[in-house]
Design an enzyme around this catalytic site. Structure first.
Site, PDB file in Angstrom:
ATOM      1  N   SER A   1      -9.579  -0.426   7.483  1.00 31.03           N
ATOM      2  CA  SER A   1      -9.048  -0.369   6.288  1.00 31.03           C
ATOM      3  C   SER A   1      -8.198  -1.579   5.547  1.00 31.03           C
ATOM      4  O   SER A   1      -7.860  -1.701   4.505  1.00 31.03           O
ATOM      5  CB  SER A   1      -7.968   0.868   6.233  1.00 31.03           C
ATOM      6  OG  SER A   1      -8.554   2.047   6.357  1.00 31.03           O
TER       7      SER A   1
ATOM      8  N   LYS B   1       0.731  -1.273   0.021  1.00 34.19           N
ATOM      9  CA  LYS B   1       0.013   0.056   0.083  1.00 34.19           C
ATOM     10  C   LYS B   1       0.887   1.253   0.054  1.00 34.19           C
ATOM     11  O   LYS B   1       1.839   1.321   0.646  1.00 34.19           O
ATOM     12  CB  LYS B   1      -0.841  -0.066   1.367  1.00 34.19           C
ATOM     13  CG  LYS B   1      -1.944   1.005   1.436  1.00 34.19           C
ATOM     14  CD  LYS B   1      -2.809   0.659   2.520  1.00 34.19           C
ATOM     15  CE  LYS B   1      -3.831   1.814   2.924  1.00 34.19           C
ATOM     16  NZ  LYS B   1      -4.579   1.505   4.140  1.00 34.19           N
TER      17      LYS B   1
ATOM     18  N   SER C   1      -9.510   1.854   3.174  1.00 33.44           N
ATOM     19  CA  SER C   1      -8.655   2.421   2.272  1.00 33.44           C
ATOM     20  C   SER C   1      -7.555   1.467   1.412  1.00 33.44           C
ATOM     21  O   SER C   1      -7.149   2.035   0.655  1.00 33.44           O
ATOM     22  CB  SER C   1      -8.028   3.467   3.048  1.00 33.44           C
ATOM     23  OG  SER C   1      -6.845   2.986   4.145  1.00 33.44           O
TER      24      SER C   1
END
Lengths: 484, 506, 101
Positions: free
Chosen positions: B182, B83, B158
């Site tokens: 997330s 990420k 996210s």
């Protein structure tokens, strides 16, 4: 209210840079004077993703101070973020302590005009320093140097109990002496390792409520502590006299102009939005650590001064000067331990030693060791060397000339203590100066000095002064004096 | 089928086996992943950046180690992705924000360094909501990320890029971050497994902070065992993170093996009544209740529970996370790195203040600005006690709910998200509604618990549904044991999104 | 926490300045409305009886670990300066600070 009866109330906020090798939250150097932005890493430059890790020695140093000042130490204290934007504050917040500081209470003890005083403290806490913004040079630019960002500080906050600029200055001196004695701060105001802000207000004498206060910043020498505060008190007093009000604000001391001026501030400048620092769990202080630090505490300057006065009968001025720096006092006491008499040692240390040192903290590394000084003073004590010549011998020892004994022997500086030899010289001088003898006998006692000088010149200054004095009086006053 | 054709279908452990047996090389696997990502991701939007040179260099180095008999372990040579809020030395890291465009980190995150040390190949950086703030990846400043099960829908967020990439078989596993769900929520919406470790289990050093007291790094993968494998590599104390735990880490793969072998027999599974109330999609409720029933049928003991403060979690969470974010994001001021915008006018605060304000105004997107505003307000003078301090105390009550619950059960089973993947754009414009959808995942962060989401079914429309399991702090082994036990029973295990199966057949 | 709007336009303007965010009037109005709705929602925390409850700022009961006072080296100056929008090889450069200390 009548302005004449107004009394000043001062509180100090002192920031002291702790003597650690590395910064408080990262492994960068803390030393002063490096080229800009060279003591910088991802952590102290506030790069995205970095985290602080607390320096153990910074905690220990702050605890030493708290113990020395008799503070209550929180077994569980907390770091907090103080949020504000400034280009030399890399993270946009300063890691400090807020509602749960490391230590509370305690006091700075000092002597002001011979009277003991106790300046009560509110708190002591740990925090990180910010960097430096430089405004000179290019007209519309400021330059940012972050070397200082993350240097460990203790903030020491006093209660508003200081009554005069002189007391404030003495508080700073006492605090500086303690910090240096503990070996946790070098106390250099000019380089900023010790900084002083002061809250100043006036109130009618006897009133309990405090008046509106101003904060005076940028006081960077001991001289200015007193001058800045005197100026600010006078400024406030004249405002009251003119029937105007004091505005709560931050004012900067301008040393060149000798006045304080308001700092341009913004209305939200004081909303720091403190909250517990999530990156640092609560700091827990174990009893074992406190026990060890307590055991390591040195005798503090004031206590030592009072002890020297009490045990050795030293005058306050001598004792104060000798205990100004721990190393100097150590030097003095080592000389005593090696047999030096207290007053003579005090006089030599204050005079000869200090005159030759740039920094009193270098005393123990001086070319003349305390033991060597004791040996020199033993020669004086036994009458083999005069006090005057002893200073000369000290100077040679400083230049690496060897021991006092060796220098005195090689240079023939031993005192003439042979009574017969001195007596012969006394007779010769008296006989050679009948006019002065007549004056003396006519009651002009001052002429004695002339005879002492003559004999000293004849003996190359080596005549034992006490012996000489005794013999001269004997011959000048006595019947046989004239040799008739 | 030669292994090469199906390499993308392999789990990380599967690839490890192929590499160990010499049936493929890391370079071959890496080239395969990169080529596939180039092809598929144009539409999917899972990656923000690929690093072919770095990845191939790492792959060749891994192959050389293996030839020399110095392979470092099961992850050596396995292609993974990160990420883009995880800091990677030399590789542009944006956190999905314009304000960090072009920033090249001068250091590696600890979790990244540990993956590198384990020999893993890092393919690139994955899409996310800006600064990890969001549940749909729609707040990414760079590109839209889509759900591999339905390209008109969001992947969740996210860590949407991570979940989408793993689901679409662009990589076997990825590291994401979880502040309020997330990792778990996008895992649920994309039909993969996502694990959020206990707070402090994985070092946060190098994780671009959103809310420091809640953020954790964790793995997303297609199997529970792969999550365990990745966690083994990154877990453990880090002297650079004062909040990282010193308790010994590990035993995760073993826990999975035990769960698979023994099943859920004897496991006490807590079912909190507050998690099955109005607002939950009936298909989600049915799938999750089905999962719980399956566990019970195989010998798990169900424990009815109450977590009475659950309904305050969203309020407490959004005050705490925004307050911390408002402070964490103060460093993006246009001074030391990132975007600097020259102001149009200096304004009352002078040119410097105007520069920072303009840079932040332009560099941050609306969701980030909204949260900075909320957090600044919650901490501001006169409001701190009513908002931030109150939220911190509510957090204590939520934590205590779980302490009481875990005295009675080993794991807690809940839905991960009240709804399956929603359409792109559907929830834009109503932030509160978006926040309320986090109801099942945020308590876990507030209490510092480990949690996992794994597939438990598909909706009638063919969208994945996730089961969330929670365990007591530091009890990742129990969590993984339960998850692996359920994985063996789940009707959704092994299902692949249309995007992957279409590509795979090609 | 209850009563009129928790956050009005003026309040939003003040918060934006405190947060150092340049927002246009449209954004301010939008955020003021949205934040007001959120603040009304979070007002439900008032229902909780929090007497004697300590706040949780760290999920797990941790103690602050310290590091030994050792140097671990700094970055080459160029490495950090090169990331800055404006620098002169020695310093970070910013528009002149007004009302500096």
């Amino acid at each position: 209210m009548s302005a004449r009866e107004l009394q000043a109330v001062i509180g100090l906020e002192v920031h002291a840079q702790l003597l650690t090798a590395s910064k408080i939250f990262c492994g960068c150097e803390t030393s002063f004077g490096a080229p800009p932005n060279t003591h910088l890493c991802p952590v102290c430059s506030g790069q995205p993703g970095v985290l602080p890790v607390l320096n153990a020695r910074a905690v220990e140093h702050a605890l030493r101070l708290a113990l020395a000042l008799g503070c209550r130490i929180r077994r569980r204290s907390r770091f907090a973020r103080k949020n504000y934007f400034y280009p030399d504050l890399p993270k946009g917040y300063q890691i400090s302590q807020y509602d749960e500081p490391l230590a509370e209470g305690g006091a700075v003890e000092l002597v002001l005009e011979g009277e003991p005083r106790r300046v009560a403290l509110t708190r002591i806490h740990l925090e990180e320093d910010a960097g430096k913004s430089l405004h000179e040079g290019a007209r519309n630019l400021s330059r940012i140097d972050l070397n200082r960002a993350g240097v460990p500080l203790v903030e020491i906050v006093s209660e508003p109990v200081i009554e005069s600029p002189a007391e404030a200055a003495e508080t700073m001196r006492a605090l500086r002496a303690i910090l240096r004695c503990l070996g946790i701060c070098d106390g250099n105001l000019e380089q900023g390792s010790l900084r002083c802000d002061a809250n100043v207000s006036l109130r009618p004498r006897g009133a309990r409520e405090l008046g509106v206060k101003t904060e005076v910043k940028n006081i960077n020498s001991f001289r200015f502590v007193q001058r800045a505060l005197e100026h600010e008190i006078e400024r406030q007093r004249s405002l009251y006299e003119r029937g105007e009000v004091v505005v709560q604000e931050t004012r900067l001391w301008d040393a060149e102009r000798g006045h304080t001026a308001p700092m341009r501030s913004k209305e939200e400048a004081h909303d720091y939005r403190y909250f517990p620092e999530p990156d640092l769990p609560p700091l827990v202080i174990e009893e074992a650590l406190l026990e060890r630090l307590r055991g390591e505490l040195p005798e503090l300057p004031l206590a030592r001064r009072l002890r020297l006065m009490r045990e050795l009968g030293l005058p306050e001025l001598d004792a104060a000067e000798l205990t100004r720096e721990r190393e100097l006092a150590d030097y003095f006491e080592r000389a005593l331990a090696a047999g030096a008499p207290a007053r003579a040692a005090a006089s030599f240390v204050r005079g000869e030693l200090l005159a030759r040192l740039d920094d009193a903290r270098g005393a123990l590394a001086a070319p003349v060791s305390p033991e060597a000084l004791a040996e020199l003073l033993a020669l004086v004590e036994s009458g083999r060397v005069s006090g005057k010549l002893a200073k000369e011998i000290f100077a040679r020892m400083w230049q690496g000339g060897g021991s006092a004994e060796a220098i005195a022997r090689a240079e023939g500086l031993f005192q003439e203590s042979d009574a017969a030899a001195i007596e012969a010289e006394v007779r010769r001088v008296i006989e050679a100066n009948p006019a002065q003898l007549a004056q003396y006998r006519a009651g002009k006692g001052k002429v004695l000095g002339f005879f002492i000088g003559q004999v000293m010149r004849a003996t190359g200054g080596k005549a034992n002064p006490a012996l000489l004095n005794q013999l001269l009086r004997k011959h000048l006053d006595g019947d046989e004096g004239g040799g008739k | 089928m030669s292994p090469v054709d199906g390499l993308h279908r392999e789990s990380a452990l599967g690839l490890a086996r192929l590499l160990a047996e010499g049936r493929t090389s890391s370079e071959e696997a890496t080239r395969h992943c990169l080529a596939r990502a180039e092809r598929v991701d144009r539409e999917l939007g899972a990656f923000l950046a690929l690093d072919p040179e770095g990845a191939l260099a790492a792959a060749r180095a891994s192959d050389a180690r293996r030839r020399a008999g110095e392979a470092r372990g099961p992850l050596d040579g396995v292609p993974l992705a990160l990420k883009d809020n995880l800091v990677c030395a030399g590789l542009a890291t944006t956190a999905g924000s314009r304000i960090l465009e072009g920033w090249r980190p001068p250091y590696d995150a600890t979790a990244v360094a540990r993956l590198r040390a384990a020999g893993a190949v890092l393919l690139g950086k994955l899409n996310l909501d800006e600064f990890a703030m969001g549940s749909s990846t729609e707040s990414s400043a760079y590109r839209v990320c889509r759900n591999p099960w339905d390209l008109a829908r969001v992947p969740g967020g996210s860590s949407g890029g991570a979940a989408a990439a793993v689901a679409a078989e662009l990589c076997a596993g990825a590291l994401g971050t979880d502040t309020g769900g997330s990792i778990r929520q996008p895992a649920s919406l994309c039909g993969v497994v996502g694990l959020k470790p206990s707070y402090g289990r994985v070092s946060r050093y190098g994780l671009i902070a959103f809310a420091s007291s809640l953020d954790q790094i964790g793995p997303l993968a297609r199997t529970t065992a792969d999550c365990a494998l990745l966690l083994e590599a990154i877990a453990g104390h880090d002297p650079r993170d004062a909040t990282s735990l010193e308790a010994p880490a590990g035993g995760y793969l073993e826990a999975c093996a035990r769960g698979r072998a023994e099943g859920p027999r004897g496991l006490r599974v807590g079912v909190p009544r507050e998690y099955f109330v109005a607002g939950i999609d009936p298909e989600v409720e049915a799938a999750v209740r089905g999962a719980i029933a399956a566990l019970a049928a195989e010998g798990a003991e169900l424990v009815e529970l109450s977590l009475p403060h659950t309904r305050f979690a969203v309020a407490a969470y959004y005050l705490i996370c925004t307050a911390e974010a408002s402070s964490n994001l103060a460093r993006y001021d246009g001074v030391r790195y990132g975007l600097r915008v020259s102001p149009e006018a200096a304004g009352a605060g002078g040119e410097l203040e105007a520069m920072s304000a303009a840079s932040r105004g332009r560099g941050f997107g609306p969701e980030v600005k909204r949260r900075i505003m909320l957090g600044t307000f919650a901490l501001s003078a006169g409001y701190y006690d009513a908002y931030y301090a109150r939220a911190q105390r509510a957090r204590t009550l939520i934590r205590r709910d779980f302490e009481a619950a875990f005295a009675r059960c080993d794991v807690i089973a809940t839905p991960t998200s009240p709804i399956p993947a929603f359409a792109l754009g559907e929830k834009q414009g109503d932030p509160l509604q978006m926040y309320l959808a986090d109801i099942y995942t945020i308590s876990c962060n507030l209490a510092g618990l480990p949690g996992i989401s794994l597939p438990c079914g598909l909706s009638a429309g063919g969208l994945p549904i996730g089961l969330q399991l929670l365990a007591a702090p530091l009890d990742e082994p129990q969590l993984l044991r339960a998850a692996a036990a359920y994985e063996a029973l789940s009707p959704a295990t092994g299902l692949r999104p249309p995007l992957a199966s279409a590509e795979g057949a090609a | 926490m209850s009563g009129g709007p928790a956050l009005d336009l003026e309040g939003a303007r003040r918060i934006a300045r405190l947060a150092r965010l340049a927002l246009d009037e449209q954004e301010l109005a939008l955020f003021a409305g949205q934040l007001d709705a959120i603040l009304r929602y979070v007002a439900q925390l008032e229902e909780l009886s929090l007497e004697g409850i300590e706040g949780t700022s760290h999920a797990l009961a941790l103690e602050c670990r310290t590091r030994p006072d050792e140097l671990s080296g700094s970055s080459p100056r160029e490495e950090l300066l090169s990331r800055a929008p404006a620098q002169d090889g020695e310093h970070f450069l910013v528009p002149r600070v007004v009302g500096h200390e």
